[in-house]
Write a protein that holds these residues in place. Sequence first.
Motif, PDB file in Angstrom:
ATOM      1  N   TRP A  15       0.868  -1.275   0.082  1.00  0.00           N
ATOM      2  CA  TRP A  15       0.101   0.013   0.111  1.00  0.00           C
ATOM      3  C   TRP A  15       0.857   1.188  -0.119  1.00  0.00           C
ATOM      4  O   TRP A  15       0.430   2.186  -0.758  1.00  0.00           O
ATOM      5  CB  TRP A  15      -1.000   0.109   1.210  1.00  0.00           C
ATOM      6  CG  TRP A  15      -2.179  -0.693   1.209  1.00  0.00           C
ATOM      7  CD1 TRP A  15      -2.329  -2.053   1.353  1.00  0.00           C
ATOM      8  CD2 TRP A  15      -3.567  -0.438   0.333  1.00  0.00           C
ATOM      9  NE1 TRP A  15      -3.722  -2.559   1.011  1.00  0.00           N
ATOM     10  CE2 TRP A  15      -4.513  -1.376   0.663  1.00  0.00           C
ATOM     11  CE3 TRP A  15      -3.723   0.934  -0.253  1.00  0.00           C
ATOM     12  CZ2 TRP A  15      -5.649  -1.323  -0.185  1.00  0.00           C
ATOM     13  CZ3 TRP A  15      -5.105   1.040  -0.636  1.00  0.00           C
ATOM     14  CH2 TRP A  15      -5.876   0.028  -0.590  1.00  0.00           C
ATOM     15  N   ASP A  18       2.062   2.798  -3.301  1.00  0.00           N
ATOM     16  CA  ASP A  18       1.244   3.664  -3.979  1.00  0.00           C
ATOM     17  C   ASP A  18       1.501   5.080  -3.841  1.00  0.00           C
ATOM     18  O   ASP A  18       1.192   5.955  -4.593  1.00  0.00           O
ATOM     19  CB  ASP A  18      -0.270   3.349  -3.542  1.00  0.00           C
ATOM     20  CG  ASP A  18      -0.845   2.129  -4.426  1.00  0.00           C
ATOM     21  OD1 ASP A  18       0.078   1.615  -5.224  1.00  0.00           O
ATOM     22  OD2 ASP A  18      -1.941   1.945  -4.249  1.00  0.00           O
ATOM     23  N   LYS A 284      -4.878  -5.368  -1.670  1.00  0.00           N
ATOM     24  CA  LYS A 284      -6.002  -4.516  -2.016  1.00  0.00           C
ATOM     25  C   LYS A 284      -7.216  -5.451  -2.366  1.00  0.00           C
ATOM     26  O   LYS A 284      -8.360  -4.853  -2.741  1.00  0.00           O
ATOM     27  CB  LYS A 284      -5.732  -3.572  -3.251  1.00  0.00           C
ATOM     28  CG  LYS A 284      -4.689  -2.790  -3.014  1.00  0.00           C
ATOM     29  CD  LYS A 284      -4.573  -1.723  -4.135  1.00  0.00           C
ATOM     30  CE  LYS A 284      -3.438  -0.684  -3.790  1.00  0.00           C
ATOM     31  NZ  LYS A 284      -3.124   0.407  -4.777  1.00  0.00           N
TER      32      LYS A 284
END
Length: 575
Positions: A15, A18, A284
């Motif tokens: 994560w 990103d 995700k």
Amino acid sequence: DAPKALQNGLYDAYWLADFDVSLRNYRYETHGMHHALDAADDHNLAYMASTELRMMPWKHIPKDSDASFKDAPSDELQRAFDGTRKDMLAIYNGIDCCVQWKLADIFEPRLKRAGLWNLYETHYVQMLKPLLAMMRHGIAVDEEARKKRYEVFRSKIDTLQDGLLAATNGIDLRGAPNKKRLAAGKFRDLSSKKIVSWLYDTMRIPKQISRATGAVTGDEIAIRKAMLKHPKVAPACELILEHRRTKMLTTFLDVGRLDADHRLRSSYSFSPETGRLSSSKNPKGGGSNGQNVDREIRVIFVPDDDCIFVELDESQAEDRIVKVLASQVDGVSAQRQQELLWRARAQPWENDEHIRAATTIFRVSPEAVTKPQRYIGKRARHAFNYAMRGMTFSEQLLKDGYIYTPGACQGYLDGIDRDVPEVAMWHKAIRIEILKRKRLVNDWERVLDFTWDRMDDDTFRRAYAFIPQSSVPSILNQYGMIPLHRAIRANGWRAAINVNGHDSLLISVHREDAWKVYDFTRRSLERPRYYGDKRIELIIPTELKMGLNWAFEGGAEFKRPPSREEFEAATMRLT
């Protein structure tokens, strides 16, 4: 630069990437630390906290804005909660972080005292960057090929359902209609309860009980056994199994598994007790297990733009290690030892153990062995190496669509025993070892502890499998994935690792860099390892496939390492 301690930190790192945030000095992975200490134990954070720390439970704390506390552990914690998402997450995550740091403080000295710190740093910490890169990169999907293949399977399901309705004389084995599924274009799936009712109530065949659950079952093994013993249900059962397989294949083709850029991305973790990687959905929630993609639909997966696929596979790796170990058992003659070592070390074009097994089982010449017979030989060799019995082997083959009675399967295993009786002698040596020492250690110093295990056949089978099944992925990771990941970055090669398959690496590589990547990886993988008390050397050879899709349709395969000229000529033929 502060050292980081996380539990399953690849999730967090995935994560954070990103937002262009990378983790430096990610040194303490509590799941990995605990796995290195006792691979057979549970590595869940709450479990580790409950066994290692004195603290109140916290995993029940709600994490979404509409939730409320249930059975709050203290009035103070209840008062601290003001109903906002920010506070809920702060409490939950704050405790998580404190627990991870405390566990890391406990596990580090314990690993060092046990002499396992080097194992942890080498087989866990050094794996983190290559695994994160592979998770983030994923594997590309040809969207048009995916759609076409899905429509083929969707049409096939309609045909199968019509045929099944006729085979059951009008009894509908589908589940109740679901408006949302139907509106989304999904089909009505078969109902397991209706299948069980049709088999045992309508057709009145003897009920079959699952050995795992103790309940009446209509699973694949039960249906294949019904086909074998009761011809009246065979036509419908064949359609049921074909429907289930087709439905399973459609799940691999579900667009919901793909990210917006039409790539499949997976997570990887240290879970199996052998040190193999496990795979699942990405952090995700998309993607799926990248290691169990069915061969029938691999054609939809394609290399990166302007690249080809190169796959390096460790040739018959586990069986080679078993033969080296079996050759060292007391009582093995010098002549038999040399024969076993030759078979373990032979190049793929010199000896095929699967064909050799098939000739023993089916009593045919090597030239007469068919592809299905070779497959049965392969499965029988693997089953015998780890002391599987005829009943279980029969059930395993039933899952693959091969119907053989337990008696026949036991006969096949007995045939392998006649070919390599030393393997049974090695099994005995392993039993003695774990009865004496309650532990096994492989050539990488990975430990499997049996102190609290019941000494029964299941435990012994785990013990037989441990050294071969833990050594092979270590070779792939330590000599393959980690060095290749570093070399790609150091040399600027236009390449990326797509899938780690336990004993194989699938790589997307630009044609101009393909030879360099292949040659580097093969040479790195083909290093000597030393097995058993006599430390006998073994180099496991690698085989090569290359192509423009993961099924390698229209591609090339090499059992013998190609020269650069042969390699580059093969790449030119890929169109």
